[in-house]
Design an enzyme around this catalytic site. Structure first.
Site, short mmCIF file in Angstrom:
data_model
loop_
_atom_site.label_atom_id
_atom_site.label_comp_id
_atom_site.label_asym_id
_atom_site.label_seq_id
_atom_site.Cartn_x
_atom_site.Cartn_y
_atom_site.Cartn_z
N HIS A 124 -7.48 9.63 -2.12
CA HIS A 124 -6.83 9.58 -0.80
C HIS A 124 -7.69 10.20 0.31
O HIS A 124 -7.81 9.65 1.39
CB HIS A 124 -5.47 10.28 -0.89
CG HIS A 124 -4.45 9.78 0.09
ND1 HIS A 124 -3.12 9.69 -0.20
CD2 HIS A 124 -4.58 9.38 1.37
CE1 HIS A 124 -2.47 9.23 0.85
NE2 HIS A 124 -3.33 9.04 1.82
N ASP A 141 0.84 -1.20 0.00
CA ASP A 141 0.00 0.00 0.00
C ASP A 141 0.88 1.25 0.00
O ASP A 141 1.53 1.56 0.99
CB ASP A 141 -0.88 0.01 1.25
CG ASP A 141 -1.79 1.23 1.29
OD1 ASP A 141 -2.92 1.16 0.79
OD2 ASP A 141 -1.35 2.29 1.82
P1 NAD Z 1 0.60 1.44 11.80
O1 NAD Z 1 -0.56 1.45 12.72
O2 NAD Z 1 0.71 0.40 10.77
O3 NAD Z 1 1.88 1.46 12.72
C1 NAD Z 1 3.17 1.39 12.19
C2 NAD Z 1 4.20 1.50 13.30
O4 NAD Z 1 3.93 0.52 14.30
C3 NAD Z 1 5.61 1.20 12.79
O5 NAD Z 1 6.22 2.36 12.32
C4 NAD Z 1 6.27 0.65 14.04
O6 NAD Z 1 6.70 1.72 14.84
C5 NAD Z 1 5.15 -0.05 14.74
N1 NAD Z 1 5.07 -1.50 14.48
C6 NAD Z 1 4.79 -2.14 13.31
N2 NAD Z 1 4.75 -3.46 13.49
C7 NAD Z 1 5.02 -3.68 14.79
C8 NAD Z 1 5.12 -4.85 15.58
N3 NAD Z 1 4.92 -6.05 15.07
N4 NAD Z 1 5.43 -4.70 16.90
C9 NAD Z 1 5.61 -3.49 17.44
N5 NAD Z 1 5.52 -2.34 16.74
C10 NAD Z 1 5.22 -2.44 15.43
O7 NAD Z 1 0.68 2.92 11.18
P2 NAD Z 1 0.69 3.64 9.77
O8 NAD Z 1 1.98 3.50 9.07
O9 NAD Z 1 0.19 5.01 10.04
O10 NAD Z 1 -0.48 2.91 8.93
C11 NAD Z 1 -0.25 1.79 8.11
C12 NAD Z 1 -0.35 2.13 6.65
O11 NAD Z 1 -1.61 2.69 6.35
C13 NAD Z 1 0.62 3.23 6.19
O12 NAD Z 1 1.94 2.79 6.11
C14 NAD Z 1 -0.01 3.61 4.88
O13 NAD Z 1 0.31 2.66 3.89
C15 NAD Z 1 -1.49 3.57 5.25
N6 NAD Z 1 -2.03 4.89 5.65
C16 NAD Z 1 -3.04 5.42 4.90
C17 NAD Z 1 -3.59 6.65 5.24
C18 NAD Z 1 -4.69 7.20 4.42
O14 NAD Z 1 -5.05 8.38 4.61
N7 NAD Z 1 -5.27 6.44 3.53
C19 NAD Z 1 -3.11 7.36 6.34
C20 NAD Z 1 -2.09 6.80 7.09
C21 NAD Z 1 -1.57 5.55 6.75
#
Ligand code: NAD
Length: 273
Positions: A104, A43
């Protein structure tokens, strides 16, 4: 839930790798690692500025096109230039089509999201995208798309995690046959979720990590997830969630963590970074 069926006849992998805030270099190794652990869905978004890194990782993987599933997103300031924005994304990704293209944010104050939706539908007609959906849309935004075009998005990707479980919005989308995909499914790895009493207790009880408990809770709500990590062990762990299930009672305990607390902006007002 092993695959999520979309109302356009396509399917969506329930677990994907999110790559927001990862550099092109980080993305290349994260995608490579993810494919090694059975992920198919990546993604990304034009605003993440890492589509080129994803594209290089895809090329280097040597995998056939049908072995992976790519989502990218139309940024708010591109809502009146869908065709060009999509072509730019495809060039960076080194692909001739993406599997899922999302608007988005609705950015309703701009007044362009219906036109953007028509642009996505045209891109689907041209074969540049397989499925078209939205992100951060509230029911009233989706209803406008339905009224003006008669076509319902297949996916709504929204902020969802234990602190913001949005049960009404999830129910509404599911009744409309719209697959719900959670962004920030792990509450960005912080916000006290992992060390909350509920998640810690379930983690010990099931012998699973806090992240696995949270991701499993999403899947059992029929919500797809795109957790982000660039750390190999976490990438592996975040898809290893199919060998256990939370009891009804434990699902309820997870539901009770809801605080209606957003970590990101509100879809009604957000326009630009
Ligand atoms: P997330 O909730 O996936 O959290 C990611 C963070 O959690 C990592 O940076 C790390 O610090 C921690 N983490 C990941 N795996 C872990 C584990 N197994 N144990 C402990 N800690 C862990 O947050 P995100 O990146 O904000 O969201 C995921 C994805 O969603 C983004 O990368 C993006 O692709 C998408 N996204 C979309 C929008 C939108 O507006 N459509 C907005 C934000 C994010």
């Amino acid at each position: 839930m092993l695959k999520c069926s979309l109302h356009d006849g396509n399917t969506l992998p329930p677990v994907g790798l999110g790559v927001w805030q990862a550099s092109n270099r980080e993305v290349e190794s994260a995608v490579d690692c993810a494919f090694g652990h059975g992920y198919r869905l990546i993604d990304t978004a034009s605003i993440y500025e890492n589509e080129a890194g994803v594209g290089r990782a895809l090329k280097n993987s040597g995998l056939p096109r049908e072995a992976f599933y790519i989502t990218t997103k139309l940024w708010n300031t591109d809502q009146m230039r869908v065709q060009q924005a999509l072509e730019e994304s495809l060039t960076k990704l080194q692909l001739d089509h993406v599997d899922l293209y999302l608007i988005h944010w609705p950015a309703p104050s701009q007044g362009y999201f219906v036109d953007a939706w028509k642009g996505l539908l045209a891109a689907k007609e041209q074969g540049l995208v397989k499925s078209v959906g939205v992100s951060n849309f509230q029911p009233e935004h989706i209803q406008r798309l339905q009224q003006e075009t008669g076509i319902t998005p297949v996916v709504n990707q929204i902020e969802l995690h234990p602190l913001l479980s949005q049960p009404e919005l999830v129910d509404w989308c599911q009744k409309e046959n719209i697959a719900v995909q959670a962004w920030s499914p792990l509450a960005q790895g912080g916000a006290g979720v992992f060390n909350s009493k509920t998640v810690s207790t379930l983690s010990r009880g099931y012998g699973k990590t806090p992240a696995q408990i949270v991701l499993r809770w999403h899947l059992q709500r029929n919500v797809c997830v795109i957790p982000k990590s660039v750390t190999p062990e976490r990438i592996r762990e975040n898809i290893d969630i199919y060998d256990f299930s939370l009891s009804k009672q434990d699902m309820k305990a997870m539901d009770a963590l809801n605080e209606n607390r957003r970590l990101g902006p509100h879809p009604d007002t957000f326009v630009n970074v």
